[in-house]
Enzyme design. Structure first.
Site, PDB file in Angstrom:
ATOM      1  N   GLY A  14       0.997  -0.735   0.225  1.00  0.00           N
ATOM      2  CA  GLY A  14      -0.068   0.229   0.089  1.00  0.00           C
ATOM      3  C   GLY A  14       0.685   1.159  -0.324  1.00  0.00           C
ATOM      4  N   GLN A  43       4.548 -10.691  -1.142  1.00  0.00           N
ATOM      5  CA  GLN A  43       3.869 -12.463   0.008  1.00  0.00           C
ATOM      6  C   GLN A  43       2.848 -13.476  -0.781  1.00  0.00           C
ATOM      7  OE1 GLN A  43       2.272  -9.974   3.477  1.00  0.00           O
ATOM      8  NE2 GLN A  43       3.640  -8.084   2.965  1.00  0.00           N
ATOM      9  N   VAL A  78       7.746   4.010  12.712  1.00  0.00           N
ATOM     10  CA  VAL A  78       6.918   4.852  13.709  1.00  0.00           C
ATOM     11  C   VAL A  78       6.874   4.056  15.255  1.00  0.00           C
ATOM     12  CG1 VAL A  78       4.930   5.948  14.808  1.00  0.00           C
ATOM     13  CG2 VAL A  78       6.290   6.360  11.740  1.00  0.00           C
ATOM     14  N   CYS A 162      -5.351 -11.763   3.220  1.00  0.00           N
ATOM     15  CA  CYS A 162      -4.920 -13.575   2.515  1.00  0.00           C
ATOM     16  C   CYS A 162      -5.572 -14.197   3.161  1.00  0.00           C
ATOM     17  CB  CYS A 162      -3.651 -13.914   1.817  1.00  0.00           C
ATOM     18  SG  CYS A 162      -4.604 -14.449   0.197  1.00  0.00           S
ATOM     19  N   LYS A 306      -8.379  -8.855   3.161  1.00  0.00           N
ATOM     20  CA  LYS A 306      -6.929  -8.076   2.954  1.00  0.00           C
ATOM     21  C   LYS A 306      -6.064  -9.100   2.325  1.00  0.00           C
ATOM     22  CE  LYS A 306      -8.323  -5.844   7.138  1.00  0.00           C
ATOM     23  NZ  LYS A 306      -9.596  -4.462   6.534  1.00  0.00           N
ATOM     24  N   ALA A 308      -3.534  -8.147  -1.187  1.00  0.00           N
ATOM     25  CA  ALA A 308      -2.911  -7.382  -2.122  1.00  0.00           C
ATOM     26  C   ALA A 308      -3.564  -6.854  -3.244  1.00  0.00           C
ATOM     27  CB  ALA A 308      -1.408  -7.975  -2.482  1.00  0.00           C
ATOM     28  N   CYS A 341      -8.529 -13.190  -4.766  1.00  0.00           N
ATOM     29  CA  CYS A 341      -7.800 -14.270  -4.142  1.00  0.00           C
ATOM     30  C   CYS A 341      -7.696 -15.383  -5.138  1.00  0.00           C
ATOM     31  CB  CYS A 341      -8.407 -14.683  -2.957  1.00  0.00           C
ATOM     32  SG  CYS A 341      -7.470 -15.874  -2.024  1.00  0.00           S
TER      33      CYS A 341
HETATM   34  P1  FAD Z   1       2.549  -4.734   3.987  1.00  0.00           P
HETATM   35  O1  FAD Z   1       2.908  -5.668   2.760  1.00  0.00           O
HETATM   36  O2  FAD Z   1       2.585  -6.145   4.945  1.00  0.00           O
HETATM   37  O3  FAD Z   1       3.604  -3.626   4.499  1.00  0.00           O
HETATM   38  C1  FAD Z   1       3.380  -3.233   5.512  1.00  0.00           C
HETATM   39  C2  FAD Z   1       5.159  -2.697   5.848  1.00  0.00           C
HETATM   40  O4  FAD Z   1       4.715  -1.613   7.020  1.00  0.00           O
HETATM   41  C3  FAD Z   1       6.081  -3.013   5.657  1.00  0.00           C
HETATM   42  O5  FAD Z   1       6.681  -3.125   5.133  1.00  0.00           O
HETATM   43  C4  FAD Z   1       6.242  -3.035   7.020  1.00  0.00           C
HETATM   44  O6  FAD Z   1       7.870  -3.101   7.801  1.00  0.00           O
HETATM   45  C5  FAD Z   1       6.114  -1.821   7.810  1.00  0.00           C
HETATM   46  N1  FAD Z   1       5.097  -1.523   9.154  1.00  0.00           N
HETATM   47  C6  FAD Z   1       5.225  -1.717   9.928  1.00  0.00           C
HETATM   48  N2  FAD Z   1       5.117  -1.289  11.488  1.00  0.00           N
HETATM   49  C7  FAD Z   1       5.829  -0.033  10.626  1.00  0.00           C
HETATM   50  C8  FAD Z   1       5.876   1.359  11.750  1.00  0.00           C
HETATM   51  N3  FAD Z   1       5.619   1.061  12.990  1.00  0.00           N
HETATM   52  N4  FAD Z   1       6.495   1.579  11.264  1.00  0.00           N
HETATM   53  C9  FAD Z   1       6.802   1.700   9.846  1.00  0.00           C
HETATM   54  N5  FAD Z   1       6.057   0.943   8.881  1.00  0.00           N
HETATM   55  C10 FAD Z   1       5.857  -0.022   9.263  1.00  0.00           C
HETATM   56  N6  FAD Z   1      -2.328 -10.788  -1.524  1.00  0.00           N
HETATM   57  C11 FAD Z   1      -2.982 -10.989  -2.776  1.00  0.00           C
HETATM   58  O7  FAD Z   1      -3.543  -9.756  -3.436  1.00  0.00           O
HETATM   59  N7  FAD Z   1      -3.569 -12.260  -3.139  1.00  0.00           N
HETATM   60  C12 FAD Z   1      -2.794 -13.436  -3.012  1.00  0.00           C
HETATM   61  O8  FAD Z   1      -2.859 -14.684  -3.171  1.00  0.00           O
HETATM   62  C13 FAD Z   1      -2.289 -13.076  -1.514  1.00  0.00           C
HETATM   63  N8  FAD Z   1      -1.806 -14.621  -0.699  1.00  0.00           N
HETATM   64  C14 FAD Z   1      -0.569 -14.190   0.293  1.00  0.00           C
HETATM   65  C15 FAD Z   1      -0.428 -15.254   0.811  1.00  0.00           C
HETATM   66  C16 FAD Z   1       0.834 -15.541   1.614  1.00  0.00           C
HETATM   67  C17 FAD Z   1       1.445 -16.554   2.927  1.00  0.00           C
HETATM   68  C18 FAD Z   1       0.841 -13.643   2.920  1.00  0.00           C
HETATM   69  C19 FAD Z   1       1.658 -13.515   4.189  1.00  0.00           C
HETATM   70  C20 FAD Z   1      -0.080 -13.127   1.976  1.00  0.00           C
HETATM   71  C21 FAD Z   1      -1.042 -12.991   1.131  1.00  0.00           C
HETATM   72  N9  FAD Z   1      -1.418 -12.121   0.565  1.00  0.00           N
HETATM   73  C22 FAD Z   1      -2.309 -11.620  -0.860  1.00  0.00           C
HETATM   74  C23 FAD Z   1      -1.561 -10.763   0.980  1.00  0.00           C
HETATM   75  C24 FAD Z   1      -0.847  -9.158   0.467  1.00  0.00           C
HETATM   76  O9  FAD Z   1       0.819  -9.713   0.896  1.00  0.00           O
HETATM   77  C25 FAD Z   1      -1.200  -7.627   1.558  1.00  0.00           C
HETATM   78  O10 FAD Z   1      -2.216  -7.715   1.512  1.00  0.00           O
HETATM   79  C26 FAD Z   1      -0.308  -6.845   1.153  1.00  0.00           C
HETATM   80  O11 FAD Z   1       0.966  -7.168   1.317  1.00  0.00           O
HETATM   81  C27 FAD Z   1      -1.388  -5.764   1.990  1.00  0.00           C
HETATM   82  O12 FAD Z   1      -0.437  -4.530   2.042  1.00  0.00           O
HETATM   83  P2  FAD Z   1       0.419  -3.370   2.891  1.00  0.00           P
HETATM   84  O13 FAD Z   1       0.741  -2.564   2.312  1.00  0.00           O
HETATM   85  O14 FAD Z   1      -1.257  -3.418   3.864  1.00  0.00           O
HETATM   86  O15 FAD Z   1       1.133  -4.338   3.998  1.00  0.00           O
HETATM   87  C1  UQ1 Z   2      -3.984  -7.889  -8.722  1.00  0.00           C
HETATM   88  O1  UQ1 Z   2      -4.650  -6.842  -9.103  1.00  0.00           O
HETATM   89  C2  UQ1 Z   2      -3.379  -7.903  -7.693  1.00  0.00           C
HETATM   90  O2  UQ1 Z   2      -2.583  -7.117  -7.530  1.00  0.00           O
HETATM   91  C3  UQ1 Z   2      -1.286  -6.937  -7.757  1.00  0.00           C
HETATM   92  C4  UQ1 Z   2      -3.043  -9.994  -6.855  1.00  0.00           C
HETATM   93  O3  UQ1 Z   2      -2.296  -9.103  -6.166  1.00  0.00           O
HETATM   94  C5  UQ1 Z   2      -1.392 -10.474  -6.044  1.00  0.00           C
HETATM   95  C6  UQ1 Z   2      -3.940 -10.927  -7.427  1.00  0.00           C
HETATM   96  O4  UQ1 Z   2      -3.847 -11.876  -6.818  1.00  0.00           O
HETATM   97  C7  UQ1 Z   2      -4.914 -10.359  -8.353  1.00  0.00           C
HETATM   98  C8  UQ1 Z   2      -5.650 -11.695  -8.981  1.00  0.00           C
HETATM   99  C9  UQ1 Z   2      -5.723  -9.372  -8.707  1.00  0.00           C
HETATM  100  C10 UQ1 Z   2      -6.164  -9.091  -9.472  1.00  0.00           C
HETATM  101  C11 UQ1 Z   2      -6.165  -8.587 -10.858  1.00  0.00           C
HETATM  102  C12 UQ1 Z   2      -6.148  -9.680 -12.353  1.00  0.00           C
HETATM  103  C13 UQ1 Z   2      -5.549  -9.039 -13.457  1.00  0.00           C
HETATM  104  C14 UQ1 Z   2      -7.889 -10.658 -12.239  1.00  0.00           C
END
Ligand code: FAD
Ligand code: UQ1
Length: 413
Positions: A14, A43, A78, A162, A306, A308, A341
């Protein structure tokens, strides 16, 4: 005290995607990113790596290579948010003042909430967990060296990122055992704390079929509460009758940890709800009390799944709305809760679930997606990582809404 127009806390999916958009739009020296980690992880790859379908090394890059060059990266975390004074204070004691703030700190893994689990993961080869890069490779080794007995997969009693991943790894491993000719030696069980196999009905129906056809036991409302790795025993609780606990002997255990937001957010009652999640308006993603604070990703209380993919759907809304606040203009966009997902059910098979806040399918392709398809597996394995690193982390991917509209020729959503 440092001053920055835009401060972004967290440089994960994010934080980085929104930072890149700001740098693309405003140029250098407007954005400060506070992020302690050396590495940025993609991840979603952990699940494939834990099943031997990708290498863990393909899941990360150096943080310095991923964060946009035109932003200032402060490698620190932070420790305190002070929304009344528009400042954040880092662990090292630096104070940053902002005009707008983005909180993107994600979820932390709380393995130590389950007695015995850290010991099991650190010291026993037959216990794995795809949620932490520390344990991904041993997860694959555990299934490779499995000989016979019970294999148990778990899903904790907390919100998780996820929500499909805990069962994806079960299906991938089960498929692997068949290929190795060991399936008949294994009794495979998926124990989930949830009352359903999946939150969206059409995909839940498809997943029940997968589990049944492959002879996987699924127990709902069943939560891992303790591990005794020296005896290969796991203790589960029936969440509907908490006094009921039972012990199972395992040959292999895959554990998903309880998760929660990082402490500085969790304990800030001004910013977070009782569960510790940042309170935001679910359409605008603006904080409920502080108009110059926004949230994105896993750490907010918006009721989307939750993922990506959800972050992709949110990042343009957040970027445009932060800009609107800076320019004194009204907020004009609405996030619909899109999440996706890719439910990999084995090598070469994937059900691509896509849905919105109402848990209604919101599918990109004009074909039924509630079934296993090879093309969706290829997307998950090859296309998504490419989109993530090359488009999303550079500020050019807002999720598949545009593709969906094109493919449906404007007829649907
Ligand atoms: P993150 O990407 O986790 O980033 C959070 C960041 O904040 C980290 O870099 C951390 O170091 C930092 N941080 C934490 N605390 C502090 C602080 N106090 N100060 C400053 N920085 C801090 N999503 C999909 O879309 N498709 C999938 O197939 C999928 N499969 C997954 C499988 C697994 C095993 C896992 C673990 C996740 C999966 N995800 C998937 C989920 C996806 O990775 C997360 O939803 C996504 O990364 C969330 O983004 P975010 O920015 O909220 O958090
Ligand atoms: C997606 O946009 C995305 O972010 C890059 C993922 O993260 C890993 C996904 O798993 C999926 C399925 C999408 C959706 C994208 C399409 C083309 C269906």
């Amino acid at each position: 005290q440092h001053q920055s127009k835009i401060v972004i806390v967290g440089g994960g999916s994010g934080g980085c995607s929104v930072a890149a958009k700001f740098v693309n739009a405003l140029g250098k020296n407007n954005v400060t990113i506070i992020e302690p980690a050396n590495k940025h992880y993609y991840q979603p790859l952990f699940t494939l790596a834990g099943g031997g379908l990708k290498k863990l090394s393909q899941s990360h890059k150096d943080m310095s290579d991923v964060l946009p060059k035109g932003a200032q990266w402060v490698q620190d975390s932070v420790a305190e948010f002070d929304p009344k004074n528009n400042t954040v204070t880092t662990k090292l004691g630096d104070v940053f003042k902002y005009e707008v703030l983005l909180i993107a700190v994600g979820l932390q893994l709380r393995y130590d909430d389950i007695p015995g689990l850290v010991n099991a993961l650190d010291n026993y080869d037959n216990v794995g967990s795809i949620y932490s890069p520390k344990y991904v490779e041993q997860t694959y080794r555990a299934i490779q060296t499995f000989e016979k007995g019970n294999i148990i997969y778990t899903y904790p009693n907390s919100p998780v990122k996820c929500p499909g991943a805990p069962q994806k790894i079960c299906y991938i491993h089960e498929n692997f055992l068949r290929k190795m000719g060991k399936r008949n030696n294994a009794n495979v069980t998926y124990n989930t704390s949830l009352p359903v196999i999946f939150g969206v009905k059409v995909y839940a129906d498809a997943l029940w079929k997968v589990a049944k056809s492959r002879n996987i036991n699924v127990n709902l409302r069943t939560c891992l509460v303790e591990v005794h790795p020296e005896k290969n025993e796991a203790v589960f609780q029936n969440l509907d009758k908490p006094e009921q606990k039972f012990t199972v002997e395992y040959s292999m255990l895959h554990a998903v940890p309880p998760m929660g937001t990082p402490t500085p957010l969790k304990t800030n009652k001004d910013l977070a709800n009782d569960m510790g999640f940042l309170t935001v308006d679910k359409s605008t993603l603006q904080h409920t009390r502080y108009p110059n604070i926004f949230g994105i990703g896993d750490c907010t209380d918006s009721p989307n799944s939750k993922t990506a993919a959800a972050v992709a759907g949110q990042c343009n809304v957040v970027f445009k709305h932060m800009r609107a606040v800076l320019d004194g203009k009204p907020l004009s966009l609405a996030y619909d809760g899109y999440a996706s997902c890719p439910l990999v059910t084995g090598a070469g098979k994937c059900i691509l679930a896509e849905f919105d806040y109402n848990l209604q399918p919101l599918e990109t392709f004009p074909i039924r997606q509630d079934r296993e398809m090879y093309i969706m597996y290829l997307f998950k394995k090859e296309l998504m990582p490419f989109l993530y690193w090359n488009l999303m982390m550079r500020g050019y991917w807002n999720g598949p809404a545009i593709v969906r509209k094109l493919l449906h020729l404007g007829m649907k959503n």
